[in-house]
Design a protein around this motif. Structure first.
Motif, PDB file in Angstrom:
ATOM      1  N   SER A 164      27.908  17.227   6.137  1.00 19.62           N
ATOM      2  CA  SER A 164      27.450  18.181   5.114  1.00 19.62           C
ATOM      3  C   SER A 164      26.669  17.471   4.011  1.00 19.62           C
ATOM      4  O   SER A 164      25.619  17.944   3.571  1.00 19.62           O
ATOM      5  CB  SER A 164      28.649  18.927   4.538  1.00 19.62           C
ATOM      6  OG  SER A 164      28.241  19.822   3.537  1.00 19.62           O
ATOM      7  N   LYS A 166      25.036  14.638   4.242  1.00 16.12           N
ATOM      8  CA  LYS A 166      23.754  14.172   4.782  1.00 16.12           C
ATOM      9  C   LYS A 166      22.762  15.321   4.897  1.00 16.12           C
ATOM     10  O   LYS A 166      21.577  15.158   4.604  1.00 16.12           O
ATOM     11  CB  LYS A 166      23.948  13.502   6.145  1.00 16.12           C
ATOM     12  CG  LYS A 166      24.549  12.126   6.049  1.00 16.12           C
ATOM     13  CD  LYS A 166      24.643  11.490   7.410  1.00 16.12           C
ATOM     14  CE  LYS A 166      25.222  10.094   7.285  1.00 16.12           C
ATOM     15  NZ  LYS A 166      25.151   9.362   8.526  1.00 16.12           N
ATOM     16  N   ARG A 167      23.224  16.482   5.337  1.00 15.13           N
ATOM     17  CA  ARG A 167      22.332  17.638   5.438  1.00 15.13           C
ATOM     18  C   ARG A 167      21.797  18.027   4.071  1.00 15.13           C
ATOM     19  O   ARG A 167      20.614  18.318   3.915  1.00 15.13           O
ATOM     20  CB  ARG A 167      23.071  18.814   6.074  1.00 15.13           C
ATOM     21  CG  ARG A 167      23.274  18.680   7.547  1.00 15.13           C
ATOM     22  CD  ARG A 167      23.968  19.880   8.128  1.00 15.13           C
ATOM     23  NE  ARG A 167      24.201  19.671   9.555  1.00 15.13           N
ATOM     24  CZ  ARG A 167      25.219  20.167  10.215  1.00 15.13           C
ATOM     25  NH1 ARG A 167      26.128  20.908   9.597  1.00 15.13           N
ATOM     26  NH2 ARG A 167      25.355  19.932  11.505  1.00 15.13           N
ATOM     27  N   GLU A 168      22.696  18.043   3.099  1.00 14.26           N
ATOM     28  CA  GLU A 168      22.290  18.413   1.741  1.00 14.26           C
ATOM     29  C   GLU A 168      21.289  17.397   1.182  1.00 14.26           C
ATOM     30  O   GLU A 168      20.269  17.769   0.602  1.00 14.26           O
ATOM     31  CB  GLU A 168      23.524  18.489   0.838  1.00 14.26           C
ATOM     32  CG  GLU A 168      23.255  19.121  -0.499  1.00 14.26           C
ATOM     33  CD  GLU A 168      24.530  19.354  -1.267  1.00 14.26           C
ATOM     34  OE1 GLU A 168      24.599  18.892  -2.424  1.00 14.26           O
ATOM     35  OE2 GLU A 168      25.449  19.997  -0.721  1.00 14.26           O
ATOM     36  N   LYS A 169      21.568  16.135   1.369  1.00 15.69           N
ATOM     37  CA  LYS A 169      20.657  15.088   0.888  1.00 15.69           C
ATOM     38  C   LYS A 169      19.294  15.216   1.559  1.00 15.69           C
ATOM     39  O   LYS A 169      18.253  15.100   0.912  1.00 15.69           O
ATOM     40  CB  LYS A 169      21.260  13.703   1.159  1.00 15.69           C
ATOM     41  CG  LYS A 169      20.413  12.557   0.668  1.00 15.69           C
ATOM     42  CD  LYS A 169      21.074  11.223   0.959  1.00 15.69           C
ATOM     43  CE  LYS A 169      20.178  10.080   0.511  1.00 15.69           C
ATOM     44  NZ  LYS A 169      20.757   8.791   0.848  1.00 15.69           N
ATOM     45  N   SER A 170      19.309  15.462   2.866  1.00 10.46           N
ATOM     46  CA  SER A 170      18.069  15.604   3.614  1.00 10.46           C
ATOM     47  C   SER A 170      17.273  16.819   3.136  1.00 10.46           C
ATOM     48  O   SER A 170      16.059  16.745   2.951  1.00 10.46           O
ATOM     49  CB  SER A 170      18.371  15.732   5.105  1.00 10.46           C
ATOM     50  OG  SER A 170      17.199  15.944   5.832  1.00 10.46           O
ATOM     51  N   ALA A 171      17.948  17.930   2.924  1.00  7.01           N
ATOM     52  CA  ALA A 171      17.270  19.165   2.505  1.00  7.01           C
ATOM     53  C   ALA A 171      16.644  19.026   1.131  1.00  7.01           C
ATOM     54  O   ALA A 171      15.523  19.507   0.891  1.00  7.01           O
ATOM     55  CB  ALA A 171      18.255  20.326   2.522  1.00  7.01           C
ATOM     56  N   PHE A 172      17.341  18.368   0.233  1.00  5.69           N
ATOM     57  CA  PHE A 172      16.844  18.262  -1.138  1.00  5.69           C
ATOM     58  C   PHE A 172      15.941  17.052  -1.367  1.00  5.69           C
ATOM     59  O   PHE A 172      15.399  16.884  -2.445  1.00  5.69           O
ATOM     60  CB  PHE A 172      18.002  18.255  -2.133  1.00  5.69           C
ATOM     61  CG  PHE A 172      18.724  19.572  -2.178  1.00  5.69           C
ATOM     62  CD1 PHE A 172      18.054  20.735  -2.532  1.00  5.69           C
ATOM     63  CD2 PHE A 172      20.061  19.660  -1.835  1.00  5.69           C
ATOM     64  CE1 PHE A 172      18.714  21.957  -2.548  1.00  5.69           C
ATOM     65  CE2 PHE A 172      20.728  20.872  -1.855  1.00  5.69           C
ATOM     66  CZ  PHE A 172      20.050  22.027  -2.212  1.00  5.69           C
ATOM     67  N   SER A 173      15.782  16.209  -0.339  1.00  7.11           N
ATOM     68  CA  SER A 173      14.903  15.056  -0.506  1.00  7.11           C
ATOM     69  C   SER A 173      13.469  15.348  -0.066  1.00  7.11           C
ATOM     70  O   SER A 173      12.576  14.547  -0.281  1.00  7.11           O
ATOM     71  CB  SER A 173      15.441  13.855   0.268  1.00  7.11           C
ATOM     72  OG  SER A 173      15.370  14.105   1.663  1.00  7.11           O
ATOM     73  N   LEU A 174      13.258  16.514   0.548  1.00 11.14           N
ATOM     74  CA  LEU A 174      11.903  16.892   0.958  1.00 11.14           C
ATOM     75  C   LEU A 174      11.070  17.269  -0.258  1.00 11.14           C
ATOM     76  O   LEU A 174      11.553  17.942  -1.174  1.00 11.14           O
ATOM     77  CB  LEU A 174      11.953  18.081   1.923  1.00 11.14           C
ATOM     78  CG  LEU A 174      12.577  17.824   3.290  1.00 11.14           C
ATOM     79  CD1 LEU A 174      12.690  19.127   4.066  1.00 11.14           C
ATOM     80  CD2 LEU A 174      11.753  16.820   4.068  1.00 11.14           C
TER      81      LEU A 174
END
Length: 180
Positions: A164, A166-174
């Motif tokens: 969870s 990692k998904r959040e970090k990935s989504a907000f790092s775009l």
């Protein structure tokens, strides 16, 4: 999901406290001496030029070591992979099958029977691996004693939380215009 211990190499200082804790958590006669000959931790600290980290069993779901063992010495128990040493014949198939290099072969004394003039081996080589301190009430001692908190117990809850995050970090790092 099977439970296991994982290390963060950037936090590990290579002190080998985890190895000592492991040996002390599994007393078996001569190992209590902590001599170099009797020091057999179930994990090994591997040191590189810039990092170090302990390597130990990941208690795989479909464990290659369990699949290749000809005597069923490796079994699943309580979401871990356990070794029944009395069944082990020292064939080393598990050592070759482990993708992490977490299995090892150690020399153990053989209980001698009174056989008169016959001679028998005094030692035997058997498999040796992390058992997740399954019989220690406090759980894995390596993670408990690590001075830098580099070792973590991974279970289903921990894994779901990490995914969870990692998904959040990935989504907000775009960048905001990534899909335009």
């Amino acid at each position: 999901m099977n439970r296991f211990v994982i290390a963060e190499p950037d936090k590990c200082i290579g002190c080998r406290t985890c190895e000592v804790a492991c040996v002390l958590a599994h007393p078996s006669g001569a190992e209590n001496d902590l001599t170099p000959e009797n020091f057999h931790p179930r994990l090994k600290v591997v040191k590189g030029l810039t990092m170090s980290a302990p390597v130990q069993c990941h208690h795989c779901e479909n464990a290659p070591c369990v699949n290749v063992c000809p005597t069923n010495a490796l079994v699943y128990r309580d979401n871990t992979v356990q070794l029944i040493q009395d069944r082990c014949i020292g064939c080393q198939s598990c050592v070759l099958a482990c993708p992490f290099g977490a299995m090892q072969i150690v020399t153990r004394p053989v209980k001698q029977a009174a056989l008169g003039p016959l001679s028998v081996r005094k030692t035997v080589r058997v498999a040796h691996k992390c058992d997740f301190c399954i019989d220690v009430p406090e759980g894995p001692q390596c993670a408990k004693v690590c001075p830098t908190k580099a070792l973590h117990i991974i279970d289903t809850g921990t894994m779901d939380e990490k995914i969870s995050q990692k998904r959040e970090k990935s989504a907000f790092s775009l960048p905001p215009d990534a899909f335009r």
